[in-house]
Design a protein around this motif. Structure first.
Motif, PDB file in Angstrom:
ATOM      1  N   TRP A 160      -4.681   1.030  -3.590  1.00  0.00           N
ATOM      2  CA  TRP A 160      -5.206   0.303  -4.756  1.00  0.00           C
ATOM      3  C   TRP A 160      -4.061   0.045  -5.717  1.00  0.00           C
ATOM      4  N   ARG A 164      -5.114  -5.016  -5.820  1.00  0.00           N
ATOM      5  CA  ARG A 164      -6.480  -4.576  -5.580  1.00  0.00           C
ATOM      6  C   ARG A 164      -6.915  -4.742  -4.137  1.00  0.00           C
ATOM      7  N   HIS A 165      -7.856  -5.640  -3.885  1.00  0.00           N
ATOM      8  CA  HIS A 165      -8.469  -5.731  -2.563  1.00  0.00           C
ATOM      9  C   HIS A 165      -7.499  -6.211  -1.492  1.00  0.00           C
ATOM     10  N   ILE A 173     -13.093   0.857  -2.083  1.00  0.00           N
ATOM     11  CA  ILE A 173     -12.519   1.463  -3.285  1.00  0.00           C
ATOM     12  C   ILE A 173     -13.235   0.868  -4.487  1.00  0.00           C
ATOM     13  N   ASN A 180      -1.596   2.002  -9.579  1.00  0.00           N
ATOM     14  CA  ASN A 180      -1.520   2.278  -8.149  1.00  0.00           C
ATOM     15  C   ASN A 180      -2.288   3.562  -7.841  1.00  0.00           C
TER      16      ASN A 180
END
Length: 200
Positions: A160, A164-165, A173, A180
Motif C-alpha cells: 500500500w 494504492r491499488h 487492503i 507506505n
C-alpha cells in the motif's frame, strides 16, 4: 492508532510480531512498557501482554530510559505544537500521583502500536519515534530507530502507498492513509489467502 512522527506502518500476524520482538532482542536488550503514562515504579510488560496493548514503549537498555514530562517542565510548557499536545494529553489522561507522561523529545524510546488479527482482519501496526528530531535525542538513538524501521521494510512486502491499488491489486487492503504499508511474511500469506488489511 497514535500519530507516530517517524514510523513504518505494517501488517503482521502474531508470528510476525514475535519475529520483530526477537529482532529487537526482547527481553535481553529491550524492555516493553505502557505508553504514554509513566508509573511511579517501572512496570515491564511480558511480550504476550504487549501484543494486546494498544500503545507500547520499547526501551533499549544501552540508550537510556524514558524521561518524565510533568506540569512545569520545559517540554510541557513549550509554546509549540509539541507543548500543546503535551498539555492536551495531560488533561485527557490525568496521570495519578507519582505518574508522568513520556517526554517524547528527550526519551530514546520507540512507540510500537501492535495491530491485532481478528478473524480475517489484519489490523495496521506501526513502530517508530515520537521525537520531533531523533538526532536531538542522540545520534545513537536515531541510528537505532532507522535500523528497526529498515528491518521491517526489508522483511516486509510493500502492499500500500501513494499508488494504492496499483501496488498489489490482488490484495484486499482497506486503508485511508497514503503512507507506505508493508506486509510481513505471515501477513502477506494471510492476505493472499483471503485476509484483509484494515486500520484500527
Amino acid at each position: 492508532m497514535a500519530d507516530v512522527v517517524s514510523a513504518v506502518h505494517y501488517l503482521a500476524t502474531r508470528a510476525d510480531q514475535v519475529a520483530l520482538l526477537d529482532y529487537l532482542d526482547e527481553p535481553r536488550a529491550v524492555s516493553l512498557h505502557r505508553w504514554p503514562v509513566l508509573p511511579s515504579q517501572s512496570e515491564t510488560l511480558h511480550r504476550d501482554d504487549a501484543l494486546i496493548t494498544e500503545q507500547v514503549m520499547v526501551v533499549h537498555r544501552d540508550l537510556g530510559t524514558a524521561m518524565p514530562n510533568l506540569p512545569g517542565h520545559k517540554a510541557m510548557e513549550a509554546a509549540n505544537r509539541s507543548g500543546l499536545f503535551n498539555r492536551l494529553n495531560w488533561e485527557r489522561l490525568r496521570p495519578g500521583p507519582g505518574e508522568s507522561l513520556v517526554d517524547s523529545n528527550a526519551s530514546p524510546v520507540l512507540l510500537w502500536t501492535p495491530g491485532a488479527v481478528v478473524g480475517s482482519a489484519i489490523y495496521l501496526s506501526a513502530i517508530g519515534s515520537q521525537a520531533d528530531a531523533m538526532g536531538a535525542v542522540s545520534p545513537e538513538y536515531e541510528t537505532w530507530v532507522r535500523r528497526v524501521m529498515g528491518w521491517v521494510r526489508r522483511r516486509g512486502t510493500k502492499v500500500w502507498g501513494l499508488e494504492r491499488h496499483g501496488i498489489r491489486p490482488d490484495l484486499d487492503i482497506r486503508l485511508a492513509i497514503v503512507s507506505n504499508v508493508y506486509a510481513m511474511p505471515g501477513a502477506l500469506a494471510a492476505l493472499e489467502h483471503g485476509g484483509y488489511g484494515t486500520a484500527q
